[in-house]
Design a protein around this motif. Structure first.
Motif, PDB file in Angstrom:
ATOM      1  N   ILE A   9      39.422  34.705  -3.732  1.00 17.74           N
ATOM      2  CA  ILE A   9      40.779  34.521  -4.237  1.00 17.74           C
ATOM      3  C   ILE A   9      41.742  34.217  -3.098  1.00 17.74           C
ATOM      4  N   THR A  10      41.654  34.960  -2.000  1.00 11.06           N
ATOM      5  CA  THR A  10      42.528  34.707  -0.851  1.00 11.06           C
ATOM      6  C   THR A  10      42.330  33.297  -0.317  1.00 11.06           C
ATOM      7  N   THR A  11      41.076  32.884  -0.188  1.00 10.79           N
ATOM      8  CA  THR A  11      40.790  31.529   0.287  1.00 10.79           C
ATOM      9  C   THR A  11      41.351  30.497  -0.674  1.00 10.79           C
ATOM     10  N   ALA A  12      41.201  30.736  -1.968  1.00 11.01           N
ATOM     11  CA  ALA A  12      41.709  29.797  -2.966  1.00 11.01           C
ATOM     12  C   ALA A  12      43.224  29.640  -2.854  1.00 11.01           C
ATOM     13  N   ILE A  13      43.931  30.759  -2.716  1.00 12.86           N
ATOM     14  CA  ILE A  13      45.395  30.702  -2.596  1.00 12.86           C
ATOM     15  C   ILE A  13      45.796  29.977  -1.320  1.00 12.86           C
ATOM     16  N   ALA A  14      45.094  30.256  -0.234  1.00 11.13           N
ATOM     17  CA  ALA A  14      45.399  29.602   1.038  1.00 11.13           C
ATOM     18  C   ALA A  14      45.127  28.099   0.977  1.00 11.13           C
ATOM     19  N   LEU A  15      44.041  27.700   0.334  1.00 16.79           N
ATOM     20  CA  LEU A  15      43.738  26.275   0.179  1.00 16.79           C
ATOM     21  C   LEU A  15      44.791  25.585  -0.679  1.00 16.79           C
ATOM     22  N   GLU A  16      45.178  26.222  -1.769  1.00 18.51           N
ATOM     23  CA  GLU A  16      46.160  25.625  -2.672  1.00 18.51           C
ATOM     24  C   GLU A  16      47.521  25.470  -2.001  1.00 18.51           C
ATOM     25  N   ASN A  17      47.818  26.333  -1.038  1.00 19.43           N
ATOM     26  CA  ASN A  17      49.117  26.308  -0.364  1.00 19.43           C
ATOM     27  C   ASN A  17      49.082  25.623   0.999  1.00 19.43           C
ATOM     28  N   GLY A  18      47.967  25.021   1.349  1.00 17.42           N
ATOM     29  CA  GLY A  18      47.866  24.311   2.613  1.00 17.42           C
ATOM     30  C   GLY A  18      47.839  25.190   3.835  1.00 17.42           C
ATOM     31  N   VAL A  19      47.514  26.469   3.667  1.00 21.47           N
ATOM     32  CA  VAL A  19      47.475  27.405   4.786  1.00 21.47           C
ATOM     33  C   VAL A  19      46.155  27.321   5.540  1.00 21.47           C
ATOM     34  N   THR A  20      45.103  26.892   4.855  1.00 17.69           N
ATOM     35  CA  THR A  20      43.811  26.736   5.518  1.00 17.69           C
ATOM     36  C   THR A  20      43.131  25.474   5.007  1.00 17.69           C
ATOM     37  N   SER A  21      42.061  25.104   5.707  1.00 17.44           N
ATOM     38  CA  SER A  21      41.233  23.964   5.324  1.00 17.44           C
ATOM     39  C   SER A  21      39.867  24.175   5.962  1.00 17.44           C
ATOM     40  N   LEU A  22      38.921  23.337   5.622  1.00 21.39           N
ATOM     41  CA  LEU A  22      37.593  23.454   6.220  1.00 21.39           C
ATOM     42  C   LEU A  22      37.618  23.160   7.712  1.00 21.39           C
ATOM     43  N   ASP A  23      38.678  22.506   8.185  1.00 20.43           N
ATOM     44  CA  ASP A  23      38.766  22.158   9.604  1.00 20.43           C
ATOM     45  C   ASP A  23      39.362  23.277  10.452  1.00 20.43           C
ATOM     46  N   ARG A  24      39.886  24.321   9.818  1.00 24.41           N
ATOM     47  CA  ARG A  24      40.549  25.364  10.587  1.00 24.41           C
ATOM     48  C   ARG A  24      39.531  26.206  11.355  1.00 24.41           C
ATOM     49  N   ASN A  25      39.918  26.638  12.542  1.00 25.22           N
ATOM     50  CA  ASN A  25      39.080  27.502  13.381  1.00 25.22           C
ATOM     51  C   ASN A  25      39.839  28.763  13.753  1.00 25.22           C
ATOM     52  N   TRP A  26      39.097  29.864  13.859  1.00 23.10           N
ATOM     53  CA  TRP A  26      39.663  31.133  14.322  1.00 23.10           C
ATOM     54  C   TRP A  26      38.931  31.564  15.583  1.00 23.10           C
ATOM     55  N   PRO A  27      39.650  32.149  16.538  1.00 23.52           N
ATOM     56  CA  PRO A  27      38.971  32.671  17.732  1.00 23.52           C
ATOM     57  C   PRO A  27      38.075  33.845  17.359  1.00 23.52           C
ATOM     58  N   SER A  28      37.037  34.034  18.127  1.00 22.66           N
ATOM     59  CA  SER A  28      36.161  35.184  17.917  1.00 22.66           C
ATOM     60  C   SER A  28      36.825  36.403  18.537  1.00 22.66           C
ATOM     61  N   GLU A  29      37.162  37.378  17.713  1.00 21.02           N
ATOM     62  CA  GLU A  29      37.852  38.568  18.206  1.00 21.02           C
ATOM     63  C   GLU A  29      37.412  39.795  17.416  1.00 21.02           C
ATOM     64  N   THR A  30      37.643  40.953  18.000  1.00 25.16           N
ATOM     65  CA  THR A  30      37.198  42.206  17.388  1.00 25.16           C
ATOM     66  C   THR A  30      38.309  42.911  16.623  1.00 25.16           C
ATOM     67  N   GLU A  31      39.573  42.603  16.960  1.00 23.51           N
ATOM     68  CA  GLU A  31      40.670  43.250  16.267  1.00 23.51           C
ATOM     69  C   GLU A  31      41.928  42.388  16.335  1.00 23.51           C
ATOM     70  N   TRP A  32      42.815  42.642  15.399  1.00 22.54           N
ATOM     71  CA  TRP A  32      44.083  41.927  15.326  1.00 22.54           C
ATOM     72  C   TRP A  32      45.143  42.885  14.790  1.00 22.54           C
ATOM     73  N   VAL A  33      46.307  42.889  15.419  1.00 21.48           N
ATOM     74  CA  VAL A  33      47.391  43.783  15.019  1.00 21.48           C
ATOM     75  C   VAL A  33      48.376  42.996  14.149  1.00 21.48           C
ATOM     76  N   PRO A  34      48.473  43.321  12.864  1.00 21.35           N
ATOM     77  CA  PRO A  34      49.421  42.621  12.003  1.00 21.35           C
ATOM     78  C   PRO A  34      50.855  43.053  12.294  1.00 21.35           C
ATOM     79  N   PRO A  35      51.841  42.327  11.782  1.00 25.43           N
ATOM     80  CA  PRO A  35      53.233  42.726  11.986  1.00 25.43           C
ATOM     81  C   PRO A  35      53.509  44.109  11.392  1.00 25.43           C
TER      82      PRO A  35
END
Length: 325
Positions: A9-35
């Motif tokens: 569902i999250t992927t679907a919403i992101a695709l529909e809103n142009g937030v992600t695509s098959l071309d997007r890349n994420w760095p390899s990381e162990t943790e991320w601090v949200p706002p």
């Protein structure tokens, strides 16, 4: 909680809103601090995870989906979940159905960390098992979510037809293009990732997404809801399923524990349950399959896509109310 199966569902919403695509890349990381917090979000087991959209989906990294939820923001994320019918009662022809839940915009405005973990199926996410089967069926059906039906036909005592159920579209949350993209991502889960237990006999290609909804706090014994949703054959879908095993422990009877380095959704059900049912053409009246499911108290929802939303069968260790409420 649906765990990582909610990433569809999250992927679907992101695709529909142009937030992600098959071309997007994420760095390899162990943790991320949200706002709005100093508490980091981690991938399963604190592992390092990243890569292309295809890779983070089949590996089921948590951080990319948390980031997508935050990038979407409360308004678009909540609107996106509502497009999938979350927050509304499931329109099944049975009494007692209830709604899945994600939250309201005001729940997340000052709680972006909660929005982030909701992006990978934790926090306040609540999904009815039948609704998750409908999510899989929507991807399989090119973006249309059909209203589920139990009653196919009502007859008079003499056998003549009083009323016949007709297929009915309930929601259209995604475009055919997004549905096709999700189909390919879910195929990757089966062929390369956490859903390899859905590799079916006879060369039938399945598409799936696994989920492990963690119930225990840090340091406590592991306890999770184990999920898998999917459909087959992927190229011409005939059946869609959702399987959920409540409160499992790694290594317990009836649970398959996969390699945690590859499988963050490590708790998958043994192939003798849902895989046998699916690979045999979902002969849901088969007494052996039914017995296995009853022994495991295993809720299974099966949609006959050729019947445009009709339930081919319900196999459950609990009554049907568990599946719709």
């Amino acid at each position: 909680m649906p765990g990582s199966s909610f990433k569809v569902i999250t992927t679907a919403i992101a695709l529909e809103n142009g937030v992600t695509s098959l071309d997007r890349n994420w760095p390899s990381e162990t943790e991320w601090v949200p706002p709005q917090t100093t508490d980091p979000i981690q991938n399963y087991g604190g592992s390092s995870c990243g890569g292309t959209m295809v890779e983070v989906f089949f590996r089921s990294c948590n951080i990319p989906f948390a980031q997508m939820a935050v990038e979407l923001g409360p308004e678009r994320m909540v609107a996106g979940t509502r497009a999938w019918g979350i927050g509304e009662r499931i329109p099944i022809d049975l009494p007692g159905s209830v709604a899945s839940a994600f939250g309201e915009v005001e729940d997340f405005t000052d709680q972006l960390p909660l929005l982030a973990i909701g992006g990978f199926g934790q926090g306040n996410d609540v999904m009815v098992p039948m609704h998750m089967a409908m999510v899989a069926a929507t991807v399989a059906n090119g973006g249309q979510m059909m209203a589920p039906q139990v009653v196919d036909v009502t007859r008079f005592h003499d056998g003549s037809v009083l009323q016949r159920s007709e297929p009915e579209v309930w929601k259209t949350p995604i475009s055919p293009t997004t549905a096709a993209t999700l189909n390919s991502l879910m195929v990757g889960v089966v062929n390369q990732g956490t859903g390899r237990q859905m590799q079916l006999a006879g060369g039938i290609q399945a598409a799936a997404k696994t989920g492990t909804a963690q119930l225990n706090a840090s340091g406590e014994p592991q306890r999770s809801h184990a999920w898998i949703i999917g459909f087959a054959p992927a190229e011409a879908p005939r059946y869609a399923i959702a399987v959920m095993l409540k409160g499992t422990h790694s290594g317990t009877e009836g649970v398959y524990t996969a390699d945690p380095k590859l499988d963050p959704d490590a708790e998958l059900l043994r192939e003798v349950s849902y895989l046998d049912v699916l690979s045999k053409g979902l002969n849901v009246m088969d007494s052996t399959a039914t017995s296995l499911c009853m022994d495991n108290e295993l809720p299974i929802v099966v949609f006959d896509l050729m019947g445009a939303g009709n339930l081919t069968g319900l196999l459950a260790g609990e009554d049907i109310g568990t599946l719709v409420s």
